[in-house]
Design a protein around this motif. Structure first.
Motif, PDB file in Angstrom:
ATOM      1  N   GLU A 256      15.073  36.206  68.915  1.00 43.92           N
ATOM      2  CA  GLU A 256      16.279  35.618  69.479  1.00 43.92           C
ATOM      3  C   GLU A 256      16.345  35.964  70.957  1.00 43.92           C
ATOM      4  OE1 GLU A 256      16.532  37.741  66.802  1.00 43.92           O
ATOM      5  OE2 GLU A 256      17.425  36.579  65.182  1.00 43.92           O
ATOM      6  N   LYS A 257      17.046  35.154  71.700  1.00 44.59           N
ATOM      7  CA  LYS A 257      17.271  35.422  73.115  1.00 44.59           C
ATOM      8  C   LYS A 257      18.229  36.618  73.226  1.00 44.59           C
ATOM      9  CE  LYS A 257      18.829  33.244  77.319  1.00 44.59           C
ATOM     10  NZ  LYS A 257      19.757  32.280  77.871  1.00 44.59           N
TER      11      LYS A 257
ATOM     12  N   ASP B 179      21.145  38.929  74.688  1.00 42.80           N
ATOM     13  CA  ASP B 179      22.437  38.639  75.297  1.00 42.80           C
ATOM     14  C   ASP B 179      23.094  39.953  75.712  1.00 42.80           C
ATOM     15  OD1 ASP B 179      24.669  37.208  76.121  1.00 42.80           O
ATOM     16  OD2 ASP B 179      25.594  37.263  74.131  1.00 42.80           O
TER      17      ASP B 179
ATOM     18  N   SER C 199      22.723  42.372  72.370  1.00 43.01           N
ATOM     19  CA  SER C 199      22.586  41.843  71.017  1.00 43.01           C
ATOM     20  C   SER C 199      21.741  40.579  71.046  1.00 43.01           C
ATOM     21  CB  SER C 199      23.964  41.536  70.427  1.00 43.01           C
ATOM     22  OG  SER C 199      24.586  40.519  71.180  1.00 43.01           O
ATOM     23  N   PRO C 200      21.264  40.169  69.880  1.00 51.04           N
ATOM     24  CA  PRO C 200      20.575  38.884  69.831  1.00 51.04           C
ATOM     25  C   PRO C 200      21.604  37.774  69.940  1.00 51.04           C
ATOM     26  CG  PRO C 200      20.670  39.858  67.644  1.00 51.04           C
ATOM     27  CD  PRO C 200      21.257  40.847  68.593  1.00 51.04           C
ATOM     28  N   SER C 201      21.282  36.722  70.655  1.00 53.24           N
ATOM     29  CA  SER C 201      22.207  35.597  70.771  1.00 53.24           C
ATOM     30  C   SER C 201      22.041  34.692  69.549  1.00 53.24           C
ATOM     31  CB  SER C 201      21.938  34.806  72.053  1.00 53.24           C
ATOM     32  OG  SER C 201      20.748  34.058  71.923  1.00 53.24           O
ATOM     33  N   ASP C 202      22.756  33.610  69.528  1.00 56.71           N
ATOM     34  CA  ASP C 202      22.636  32.634  68.450  1.00 56.71           C
ATOM     35  C   ASP C 202      21.483  31.661  68.693  1.00 56.71           C
ATOM     36  OD1 ASP C 202      24.834  33.713  67.159  1.00 56.71           O
ATOM     37  OD2 ASP C 202      26.247  32.348  68.129  1.00 56.71           O
ATOM     38  N   TYR C 203      20.683  31.909  69.718  1.00 60.08           N
ATOM     39  CA  TYR C 203      19.632  30.982  70.107  1.00 60.08           C
ATOM     40  C   TYR C 203      18.268  31.663  70.067  1.00 60.08           C
ATOM     41  CZ  TYR C 203      23.738  28.580  71.772  1.00 60.08           C
ATOM     42  OH  TYR C 203      24.972  27.985  71.836  1.00 60.08           O
ATOM     43  N   TRP C 204      17.240  30.899  69.714  1.00 60.12           N
ATOM     44  CA  TRP C 204      15.875  31.407  69.741  1.00 60.12           C
ATOM     45  C   TRP C 204      15.436  31.628  71.182  1.00 60.12           C
ATOM     46  CZ3 TRP C 204      14.178  33.287  65.500  1.00 60.12           C
ATOM     47  CH2 TRP C 204      14.455  32.702  64.279  1.00 60.12           C
ATOM     48  N   TRP C 205      14.669  32.684  71.389  1.00 57.76           N
ATOM     49  CA  TRP C 205      14.007  32.880  72.670  1.00 57.76           C
ATOM     50  C   TRP C 205      12.802  31.959  72.664  1.00 57.76           C
ATOM     51  CZ3 TRP C 205       9.150  35.515  73.528  1.00 57.76           C
ATOM     52  CH2 TRP C 205       8.836  35.677  74.878  1.00 57.76           C
TER      53      TRP C 205
END
Length: 121
Positions: A42-43, A45, A73-79
């Motif tokens: 995850e991207k 954040d 934290s990890p965002s709701d979007y894929w890196w």
């Protein structure tokens, strides 16, 4: 001590970042399967990260390239490592980590979820 319905732990391998979830309501041991780099991270954040560079979230408030920010934290979007603004150091780390996964553990059925059965009585 066995995990209870209210206790869950996540163990993460610092070598290959494989996560194992233990406990929870069903006393489950879950080992998610290997995923390719573009589907695994995850991207990251955090307030202290530059908006110009996309970093991959690793574990415990840290990016794959080692930047640490409290509350990250990890965002709701894929890196997305193929994007132009993807951090090159995160990309390099993701490649190395991906290569560490044993070939025998890369198929979908190699990492299963196991639920503890109640004792017969």
């Amino acid at each position: 001590m066995l995990p209870t319905a209210w206790h869950e732990e996540i163990w993460s391998c610092s070598w290959c970042y494989a996560a194992t979830h233990v406990g929870g309501e069903w006393f489950e041991i879950e080992r998610p399967p290997y995923l390719p780099m573009e589907m695994r991270w995850e991207k990251a954040d955090a307030d202290g990260l530059s908006a110009d560079v996309s970093h991959a979230f690793g574990i415990i408030d840290r990016t794959l390239c080692g930047i640490q920010e409290v509350g990250m934290s990890p965002s709701d979007y894929w890196w997305q490592p193929e994007r132009e603004n993807a951090c090159e150091a995160c990309r390099e780390a993701a490649v190395v980590i991906g290569e560490r996964w044993p070939q025998a553990m890369r198929s979908e059925d190699a990492r299963l979820s196991v639920v503890r059965r109640p004792a017969a009585g």
